[in-house]
Design a protein around this motif. Structure first.
Motif, PDB file in Angstrom:
ATOM      1  N   VAL A   8       0.747  -1.135  -0.131  1.00 30.39           N
ATOM      2  CA  VAL A   8       0.078   0.083   0.152  1.00 30.39           C
ATOM      3  C   VAL A   8       0.886   1.321  -0.135  1.00 30.39           C
ATOM      4  CG1 VAL A   8      -2.087  -0.976   0.971  1.00 30.39           C
ATOM      5  CG2 VAL A   8      -0.187  -0.256   2.488  1.00 30.39           C
ATOM      6  N   VAL A   9       2.123   1.099   0.357  1.00 33.27           N
ATOM      7  CA  VAL A   9       3.023   2.431   0.442  1.00 33.27           C
ATOM      8  C   VAL A   9       4.329   1.798  -0.241  1.00 33.27           C
ATOM      9  CG1 VAL A   9       2.040   3.227   2.523  1.00 33.27           C
ATOM     10  CG2 VAL A   9       3.850   1.624   2.709  1.00 33.27           C
ATOM     11  N   ILE A  32       5.123  -7.198   6.127  1.00 29.50           N
ATOM     12  CA  ILE A  32       5.102  -5.772   6.859  1.00 29.50           C
ATOM     13  C   ILE A  32       6.215  -4.891   6.166  1.00 29.50           C
ATOM     14  CG2 ILE A  32       5.459  -4.896   9.161  1.00 29.50           C
ATOM     15  CD1 ILE A  32       3.335  -7.024   9.349  1.00 29.50           C
ATOM     16  N   GLU A  34       8.080  -1.348   5.970  1.00 30.54           N
ATOM     17  CA  GLU A  34       8.520  -0.475   6.676  1.00 30.54           C
ATOM     18  C   GLU A  34       8.664   1.060   6.256  1.00 30.54           C
ATOM     19  OE1 GLU A  34      11.331   0.260  10.490  1.00 30.54           O
ATOM     20  OE2 GLU A  34      12.213   0.314   8.752  1.00 30.54           O
ATOM     21  N   SER A  35       7.621   2.119   6.488  1.00 26.58           N
ATOM     22  CA  SER A  35       7.795   3.250   6.009  1.00 26.58           C
ATOM     23  C   SER A  35       7.520   4.301   6.991  1.00 26.58           C
ATOM     24  CB  SER A  35       6.636   3.338   4.801  1.00 26.58           C
ATOM     25  OG  SER A  35       6.576   4.684   4.438  1.00 26.58           O
ATOM     26  N   ILE A  40       3.937  -1.230   8.186  1.00 29.04           N
ATOM     27  CA  ILE A  40       2.562  -1.242   7.520  1.00 29.04           C
ATOM     28  C   ILE A  40       2.168  -2.540   7.135  1.00 29.04           C
ATOM     29  CG2 ILE A  40       1.191  -0.253   5.847  1.00 29.04           C
ATOM     30  CD1 ILE A  40       2.803   2.159   7.285  1.00 29.04           C
ATOM     31  N   PRO A  41       1.206  -3.132   7.792  1.00 26.12           N
ATOM     32  CA  PRO A  41       0.735  -4.633   7.409  1.00 26.12           C
ATOM     33  C   PRO A  41       0.098  -4.562   6.252  1.00 26.12           C
ATOM     34  CG  PRO A  41      -0.527  -3.771   9.141  1.00 26.12           C
ATOM     35  CD  PRO A  41       0.380  -2.533   8.822  1.00 26.12           C
ATOM     36  N   GLU A  63       4.916   1.782  -3.924  1.00 24.53           N
ATOM     37  CA  GLU A  63       3.393   1.592  -3.856  1.00 24.53           C
ATOM     38  C   GLU A  63       2.916   0.933  -4.866  1.00 24.53           C
ATOM     39  OE1 GLU A  63       1.340   5.569  -3.202  1.00 24.53           O
ATOM     40  OE2 GLU A  63      -0.584   4.436  -3.808  1.00 24.53           O
TER      41      GLU A  63
ATOM     42  N   ARG B 275       4.884   0.725  16.850  1.00 27.06           N
ATOM     43  CA  ARG B 275       5.146   0.941  15.536  1.00 27.06           C
ATOM     44  C   ARG B 275       4.285   0.306  14.412  1.00 27.06           C
ATOM     45  NH1 ARG B 275      10.564   1.762  14.403  1.00 27.06           N
ATOM     46  NH2 ARG B 275      10.665  -0.339  12.901  1.00 27.06           N
ATOM     47  N   ARG B 276       3.233  -0.321  14.866  1.00 29.34           N
ATOM     48  CA  ARG B 276       2.333  -1.053  13.883  1.00 29.34           C
ATOM     49  C   ARG B 276       1.404  -0.101  13.605  1.00 29.34           C
ATOM     50  NH1 ARG B 276       2.220  -6.608  12.516  1.00 29.34           N
ATOM     51  NH2 ARG B 276       4.304  -6.625  12.734  1.00 29.34           N
ATOM     52  N   ALA B 277       1.364  -0.034  12.330  1.00 28.85           N
ATOM     53  CA  ALA B 277       0.161   0.652  11.548  1.00 28.85           C
ATOM     54  C   ALA B 277      -1.101  -0.003  11.575  1.00 28.85           C
ATOM     55  CB  ALA B 277       0.445   1.320  10.206  1.00 28.85           C
ATOM     56  N   ARG B 302      -3.550  11.031   1.683  1.00 28.29           N
ATOM     57  CA  ARG B 302      -4.201   9.793   2.378  1.00 28.29           C
ATOM     58  C   ARG B 302      -3.733   9.690   3.861  1.00 28.29           C
ATOM     59  NH1 ARG B 302      -3.067   5.183  -1.839  1.00 28.29           N
ATOM     60  NH2 ARG B 302      -1.228   6.239  -1.963  1.00 28.29           N
ATOM     61  N   MET B 324      -1.547   4.315   8.337  1.00 26.20           N
ATOM     62  CA  MET B 324      -1.218   3.486   7.046  1.00 26.20           C
ATOM     63  C   MET B 324      -0.404   4.284   6.123  1.00 26.20           C
ATOM     64  SD  MET B 324      -2.215   0.573   7.506  1.00 26.20           S
ATOM     65  CE  MET B 324      -2.575  -0.369   6.004  1.00 26.20           C
ATOM     66  N   PHE B 325      -0.571   5.785   6.112  1.00 25.84           N
ATOM     67  CA  PHE B 325       0.402   6.596   4.984  1.00 25.84           C
ATOM     68  C   PHE B 325       1.006   7.588   5.653  1.00 25.84           C
ATOM     69  CE2 PHE B 325      -3.298   4.584   2.739  1.00 25.84           C
ATOM     70  CZ  PHE B 325      -2.524   4.192   1.775  1.00 25.84           C
TER      71      PHE B 325
END
Lengths: 73, 512
Positions: A8-9, A32, A34-35, A40-41, A63, B275-277, B302, B324-325
């Motif tokens: 997604v990213v 997962i 990382e960003s 970000i799962p 992305e 740290r988890r989104a 977003r 998430m973003f």
């Protein structure tokens, strides 16, 4: 049905939670990314079998990049 | 006409009336099969079909149905603009829609006069306005006619800002003057077939030498990504349904309560790992009535989510960070998105709900080069000058100026609560200890040991700035069970005073 699972990213692959052949169910964390110091799962949008993992931990991904392929139930 | 005067049906219209009825009938779809068929070729409905599905049967009082083009060689029922008052699900509106079957929905001398007259009626009666904007801008055939170019349409449309809710629909090609009217709407809904732009293909070709179709020049997905449109839908039917839903947020509070959501999911939405989104839309869905959430500009900026929703039938504007973003950081586009949404809610008295989980404003030279200094200030300007009550829930991170802008105490929320996962700081704890314990950390040669010490120090700081710590210093009104968030919002809504009757505009709404 084969489904492409996409990031997604833009970021770095931090952890891969599955390997080819694994059974997954809806909502499972697959990869997962990382960003911005966040994890970000990338989750399964449907249950199924992991056909192929197309990334490695530490990879830079953008992305919408395909991270793995799932054969969904 | 019957000439047999002796046996005339007493119920049959007299000649004078018959003439009027015949003229009106000519404007209707059933007498324009070719125009209807042509519209169907591109998969579109006619403007009158759209009106039939949007406006309650029998409620439409059309204005200017018998108007004709000023240029007498042109045919044009209602001169290509169908407008009138009516109700949508019992809610009074003004409707104005360009008729693409009449010279591609272009704007003409007479239909500008119609629009000017109708927008004046809309302003006087303070009618919420639905605008169907498809059309090609100025009608070039009418350049030969002597006229004063003094249409007030665009100025009058702008005058409605903040006075009444305005919602636009674009379902096909919409350029120049028509796009200008679309851009002046509070909220813009577009279908997948929409193609929109300020300058159409002929102008682009003349100015830049580029040959493009309207769809190449201004496709719907592009407008969704860049934030020009608020909601992208599949087709006209969905657009009509979306307009109906949208108008419901602007009815008086106290509508029908919707079905309760599953609020128990809220206890586990925020992961234990800090740290988890997670997707903040799950939080909104766990608070709002089921099926009541309408997200605006979902693909633009977003790192924040702006959505209209209902809680027990009462409209609420939700502003949330999206971890998430960009980790939920607020950049320039996010600032603009939040600031406009605050103005929309404030102008129309919709109470707001902030859901805060942000590391702060976006950092870095790229972010600064977007004039973040200015864009981010828009949020505070909009928020502090709004008089509509709001409440804030700190979901997790509340750092820096970002959290300040997300409904912090100095903005005077009616209620400020935190989830148990809330953590506060002028900046991120890891970043803070790197500064405060610079020498100590630099003295540790082993990288792993240094990192461990850094985390230890950050955790100490975090422990001091938890929800409980803050509640103890009374910087939060309450710390709540996440599953109780909807009930908390309901109590906030119940605490609000009745709305004062409105006789005029409270504020305008920025179009960006």
């Amino acid at each position: 049905m084969f489904r492409e699972i996409r990031s997604v990213v833009t970021g770095t692959v931090y952890q891969i939670e599955v390997t080819a052949g694994d059974q997954v169910k809806l909502g499972d964390d697959l990869v997962i990314v990382e960003s911005m110091k966040m994890e970000i799962p990338v989750v399964a949008e449907a249950g199924g079998t992991v056909i192929e993992v197309r990334c490695n931990e530490g990879d830079s991904v953008i992305e919408e990049q395909v991270l793995l392929i799932i054969d969904s139930d | 006409m019957s000439s047999n005067k002796g046996v005339q049906d007493p119920d049959a219209p007299r000649v004078d009336l018959a003439e009027v009825l015949a003229a009106k009938a000519q404007t209707l779809d059933e007498n324009r099969p070719e125009a209807v068929a042509k519209r169907a070729v591109t998969g579109h409905q006619t403007i009158r079909q759209n009106i039939g599905q949007l406006i309650d049967p029998g409620s439409f009082q059309e204005y200017g149905q018998l108007a004709e083009p000023a240029f007498k060689n042109l045919q044009g029922p209602a001169d290509g603009l169908v407008m009138g008052t009516g109700t949508v699900s019992g809610f009074r509106v003004g409707f104005m829609g360009y008729d693409y079957t009449v010279h591609a929905g272009t704007q003409s001398i007479i239909n500008h006069a119609k629009a000017d007259r109708f927008l004046q009626v809309v302003e006087t009666l303070r009618l919420p306005l639905v605008l169907w904007a498809d059309g090609g801008g100025w009608r070039p055939y009418e350049n030969n006619i002597n006229s004063r170019d003094y249409e007030e349409t665009f100025a009058m449309m702008a005058r409605l800002s903040g006075l009444v809710p305005t919602v636009g629909v674009v379902s096909g090609r919409c350029f120049a003057g028509n796009a200008n009217l679309a851009g002046l709407c509070d909220t813009l809904i577009a279908t997948a077939k929409a193609a929109m732009g300020m300058g159409g293909p002929p102008l682009v070709e003349a100015a830049l030498g580029l040959t493009l179709t309207p769809e190449e020049l201004g496709p719907a997905e592009m407008h969704e990504a860049c934030g020009a449109i608020d909601v992208l839908v599949t087709d006209e039917q969905e657009a009509i349904d979306c307009v109906k839903r949208y108008l419901e947020y602007f009815r008086d509070a106290g509508g029908q309560p919707g079905p309760d959501p599953d609020t128990s999911v809220l206890r586990n939405v925020v992961p234990e790992n800090p740290r988890r989104a997670y997707d903040v839309r799950k939080v909104i869905e766990g608070i709002a009535d089921q099926g009541s959430v309408l997200e605006l500009r979902p693909k633009f900026a977003r790192s924040v989510v702006t959505a209209l929703a209902k809680v027990q039938g009462t409209p609420v504007g939700v502003l949330a960070n999206q971890p998430m973003f960009l980790a939920g950081a607020i950049d320039s586009p996010a600032s603009d998105k939040l600031a406009r949404f605050i103005q929309l809610c404030d102008a129309h008295d919709i109470p707001m709900l902030y859901l805060c989980d942000t590391p702060g404003l976006m950092v870095g030279p790229e972010a600064e080069a977007t004039a973040l200094v200015r864009h981010s200030s828009r949020i505070l300007n909009a928020a502090i000058n709004a008089t509509t009550p709001f409440m804030t829930v700190i979901l997790r991170k509340a750092y820096g100026l970002g959290q300040y802008m997300m409904g912090a105490l100095p903005l005077r929320p009616a209620l400020l609560v935190g989830w148990p996962t809330a953590e506060f700081g002028a900046m991120g704890f890891e970043g803070a200890v790197k500064i405060t314990h610079k020498k100590e950390l630099e003295a540790i040669a082993d990288k792993k040991t240094r990192l461990a010490r850094e985390r230890e120090l950050a955790d100490e700081l975090r422990a001091h700035n938890t929800a409980l710590g803050l509640a103890g210093r009374y910087e939060l009104d309450d710390v709540i069970d996440p599953a109780d968030t909807r009930e908390t919002v309901i109590r906030f809504l119940v605490s609000l005073p009745p709305l004062a009757p409105r006789t005029g505009r409270k504020r305008t709404i920025d179009n960006w």
